[in-house]
Design an enzyme around this catalytic site. Structure first.
Site, mmCIF file in Angstrom:
data_model
loop_
_atom_site.group_PDB
_atom_site.id
_atom_site.type_symbol
_atom_site.label_atom_id
_atom_site.label_comp_id
_atom_site.label_asym_id
_atom_site.label_seq_id
_atom_site.Cartn_x
_atom_site.Cartn_y
_atom_site.Cartn_z
ATOM 1 N N ASP A 1 86.716 25.309 -7.744
ATOM 2 C CA ASP A 1 87.390 23.917 -7.977
ATOM 3 C C ASP A 1 87.938 23.115 -6.752
ATOM 4 O O ASP A 1 88.010 22.115 -6.680
ATOM 5 C CB ASP A 1 88.361 24.093 -9.129
ATOM 6 C CG ASP A 1 87.754 24.209 -10.367
ATOM 7 O OD1 ASP A 1 87.397 25.487 -10.497
ATOM 8 O OD2 ASP A 1 87.564 23.348 -11.282
ATOM 9 N N ASN B 1 89.721 28.858 -8.408
ATOM 10 C CA ASN B 1 88.704 28.838 -9.404
ATOM 11 C C ASN B 1 89.220 29.322 -10.812
ATOM 12 O O ASN B 1 90.213 29.536 -10.631
ATOM 13 C CB ASN B 1 87.519 29.768 -9.301
ATOM 14 C CG ASN B 1 86.312 29.661 -9.998
ATOM 15 O OD1 ASN B 1 85.944 28.517 -10.314
ATOM 16 N ND2 ASN B 1 85.658 30.595 -10.720
ATOM 17 N N LYS B 2 88.648 29.404 -11.844
ATOM 18 C CA LYS B 2 89.157 29.812 -13.001
ATOM 19 C C LYS B 2 89.944 30.865 -13.100
ATOM 20 O O LYS B 2 89.722 32.052 -12.300
ATOM 21 C CB LYS B 2 88.025 30.000 -13.990
ATOM 22 C CG LYS B 2 88.337 30.339 -15.538
ATOM 23 C CD LYS B 2 89.447 29.491 -16.086
ATOM 24 C CE LYS B 2 89.081 27.869 -15.900
ATOM 25 N NZ LYS B 2 90.098 26.938 -16.551
ATOM 26 N N GLN C 1 85.122 30.119 -21.483
ATOM 27 C CA GLN C 1 84.074 28.962 -21.100
ATOM 28 C C GLN C 1 82.731 30.186 -20.757
ATOM 29 O O GLN C 1 81.657 29.788 -20.789
ATOM 30 C CB GLN C 1 84.406 28.484 -19.772
ATOM 31 C CG GLN C 1 85.293 27.251 -19.766
ATOM 32 C CD GLN C 1 86.655 27.642 -19.505
ATOM 33 O OE1 GLN C 1 87.019 28.880 -20.107
ATOM 34 N NE2 GLN C 1 87.532 26.584 -19.144
ATOM 35 N N ARG D 1 83.553 19.225 -18.286
ATOM 36 C CA ARG D 1 84.472 20.263 -17.463
ATOM 37 C C ARG D 1 83.513 20.842 -16.487
ATOM 38 O O ARG D 1 82.406 20.479 -16.648
ATOM 39 C CB ARG D 1 85.285 21.152 -18.263
ATOM 40 C CG ARG D 1 84.175 21.959 -19.222
ATOM 41 C CD ARG D 1 84.461 23.335 -19.344
ATOM 42 N NE ARG D 1 84.394 24.072 -18.374
ATOM 43 C CZ ARG D 1 83.194 24.620 -17.673
ATOM 44 N NH1 ARG D 1 82.198 24.208 -18.309
ATOM 45 N NH2 ARG D 1 83.375 25.190 -16.603
ATOM 46 N N GLY D 2 84.250 21.460 -15.398
ATOM 47 C CA GLY D 2 83.503 22.109 -14.357
ATOM 48 C C GLY D 2 83.753 21.077 -13.251
ATOM 49 O O GLY D 2 83.284 19.677 -13.389
ATOM 50 N N ALA D 3 84.068 21.563 -11.986
ATOM 51 C CA ALA D 3 84.491 20.400 -10.923
ATOM 52 C C ALA D 3 83.385 19.328 -10.728
ATOM 53 O O ALA D 3 83.872 18.132 -10.722
ATOM 54 C CB ALA D 3 84.638 21.112 -9.889
ATOM 55 N N ARG E 1 93.497 15.821 -14.294
ATOM 56 C CA ARG E 1 93.395 17.249 -13.986
ATOM 57 C C ARG E 1 93.740 17.424 -12.613
ATOM 58 O O ARG E 1 93.128 16.792 -11.813
ATOM 59 C CB ARG E 1 92.285 18.006 -14.256
ATOM 60 C CG ARG E 1 92.157 18.125 -15.868
ATOM 61 C CD ARG E 1 90.994 18.909 -16.120
ATOM 62 N NE ARG E 1 91.170 20.351 -16.009
ATOM 63 C CZ ARG E 1 90.277 21.251 -16.257
ATOM 64 N NH1 ARG E 1 89.109 21.095 -16.312
ATOM 65 N NH2 ARG E 1 90.682 22.427 -16.230
HETATM 66 O O1 MRU Z 1 88.761 24.518 -16.495
HETATM 67 P P1 MRU Z 1 87.393 24.437 -16.098
HETATM 68 O O2 MRU Z 1 86.477 25.029 -17.083
HETATM 69 O O3 MRU Z 1 87.258 22.925 -15.586
HETATM 70 O O4 MRU Z 1 87.159 25.424 -14.947
HETATM 71 C C1 MRU Z 1 85.924 25.335 -14.379
HETATM 72 C C2 MRU Z 1 85.729 26.286 -13.325
HETATM 73 O O5 MRU Z 1 86.624 27.211 -12.967
HETATM 74 C C3 MRU Z 1 84.362 26.450 -12.679
HETATM 75 O O6 MRU Z 1 84.096 27.628 -12.224
HETATM 76 C C4 MRU Z 1 84.400 25.419 -11.551
HETATM 77 O O7 MRU Z 1 84.703 24.344 -11.779
HETATM 78 C C5 MRU Z 1 82.937 25.404 -10.852
HETATM 79 S S1 MRU Z 1 81.967 24.497 -11.811
HETATM 80 C C6 MRU Z 1 80.517 24.527 -10.900
#
Ligand code: MRU
Length: 355
Positions: free
Chosen positions: A242, A252-253, A201, A51-53, A94
């Site tokens: 994201d 973002n999250k 997270q 996970r993480g973009a 996703r």
């Molecule tokens: O649902 P996730 O854990 O994939 O969400 C991730 C985020 O919101 C991060 O802040 C984003 O992807 C940036 S990672 C460098």
């Protein structure tokens, strides 16, 4: 000096599968998963094992390369037909992080550009391209970290939300990178990590990464951010992203927009950090960003020993929100720091790359 450089996504020794660090198990267990089928790759992304973009984009690049190796044909059209099927399937895992489709589209462009070559040669080129995506991400994160660090001074307190560190990217990360880089250079920061309900997270990943890197970190529940800001302990908010729309609205999250509203109230700068691969110039404003809705049980029962709400209780579980560009002090990319008006400053980033 402690170093934290997890191998979160890589190719297997034989180059036919993707090996990921299973982020669902952290911080209690360091376990790796080998992904060989399209279904395993899809599930790993969907269930947040990876996970993480940027990490999702890197994983997608390697995944489509591994799947391409399974197509037994020298006929380009047959090969491309299967490629498209696999690509669309992975892309549907996703919806919000643009890096997923960005990496897959980049691979498709490469395939189409080389359609006159032998399929075996195209597959070789795909392998090199997937590695390049990861290599470039490493360099981008370093540059983002340098720019981000220029916004801080020694001793600052920084609040962050979710996880945008090495686990979510390559080395350093985006929003976490400046503090890790600064720490390597002997600077001291005090980071407040929102735990980030419902999937934690911040608790499971950000506090783990920062601790492992030797950076001072204090974990707080999401609803404590206001008090921590009011106490004067936060000089800047650093978050990842994201998908950034052309007008600077940033997804973002879930909870990030709340942090931005609080930061404005307390006069604290709100910085969004991310690579240019997270900027979607085809998306005019944040209203066009598709927000992923996840299962209700992530709120009711995930990470609890027993459910904390009756099964009949309705839950609403959007995984992301969009922070209005007006609440963002600056967007920090590997190419520089963009400020309002974002339509112009973001567009400038792509001018020299126009094809
Ligand atoms: O649902 P996730 O854990 O994939 O969400 C991730 C985020 O919101 C991060 O802040 C984003 O992807 C940036 S990672 C460098």
């Amino acid at each position: 000096m402690r170093e934290f450089t997890p191998e979160n996504v890589r190719l297997s020794e034989d180059g036919r599968s993707v090996v990921i660090l299973d982020q669902r198990k952290l911080p209690n267990r360091v376990e790796y998963l080998t992904l060989s089928t399209a279904e395993e790759m899809y599930d790993a992304i969907k269930s947040l094992a990876v996970r993480g973009a940027p990490a999702i984009g890197i994983c997608a690049g390697y995944s489509i390369y591994c799947l391409a190796q399974k197509v037994e044909t020298e006929n380009f059209n047959t090969f491309y037909g299967q490629f498209k099927k696999d690509k669309d399937y992975l892309d549907s895992s996703r919806p919000t992080a643009v890096n997923l489709s960005w990496a897959l589209n980049r691979m498709e462009k490469l395939v189409l550009k080389n359609k006159e070559k032998a399929v075996s040669e195209i597959i070789c080129l795909m392998g090199a391209e997937a590695k390049k995506i990861q290599q470039e991400d490493m360099e981008m994160c370093k540059n983002i970290s340098e720019y981000g660090l220029s916004l801080l001074k020694d001793g600052d307190g920084v609040l962050t939300h979710c996880n945008a560190g090495p686990l979510a990217t390559s080395r350093y990360g985006t929003a976490i990178g400046p503090m890790i880089l600064g720490h390597e250079r002997g600077m001291n920061f005090r980071v407040f990590a929102d735990e980030t309900r419902p999937l934690l997270q911040g608790a499971r990943l950000t506090s783990y990464e920062l601790y492992r890197a030797g950076v001072d970190v204090t974990l707080i529940c999401d609803n404590m951010a206001s008090l921590v800001m009011k106490n004067g302990w936060v000089q800047a908010c650093f978050v990842g992203c994201d998908r950034i729309a052309a007008n600077g609205d940033a997804a973002n999250k879930i909870g990030t927009s709340g942090v931005a509203i609080l930061a404005k109230h307390y006069g604290i700068p709100m910085y969004v950090l991310g690579p240019t691969s997270t900027i979607d110039m085809n998306c005019k404003t944040g209203d066009e960003i598709v927000i992923e809705l996840r299962e209700e049980d992530e709120i009711r029962s995930k990470y609890y020993k027993e459910p904390m709400a009756l099964p009949e209780i309705k839950c609403y579980n959007p995984a992301f929100d969009v922070t209005d560009h007006e609440l963002i002090t600056a967007i920090v990319t590997e190419k520089g720091i963009c400020r309002a008006p974002y339509r112009e400053s973001l567009a400038k980033l792509f001018e020299s790359n126009a094809e």
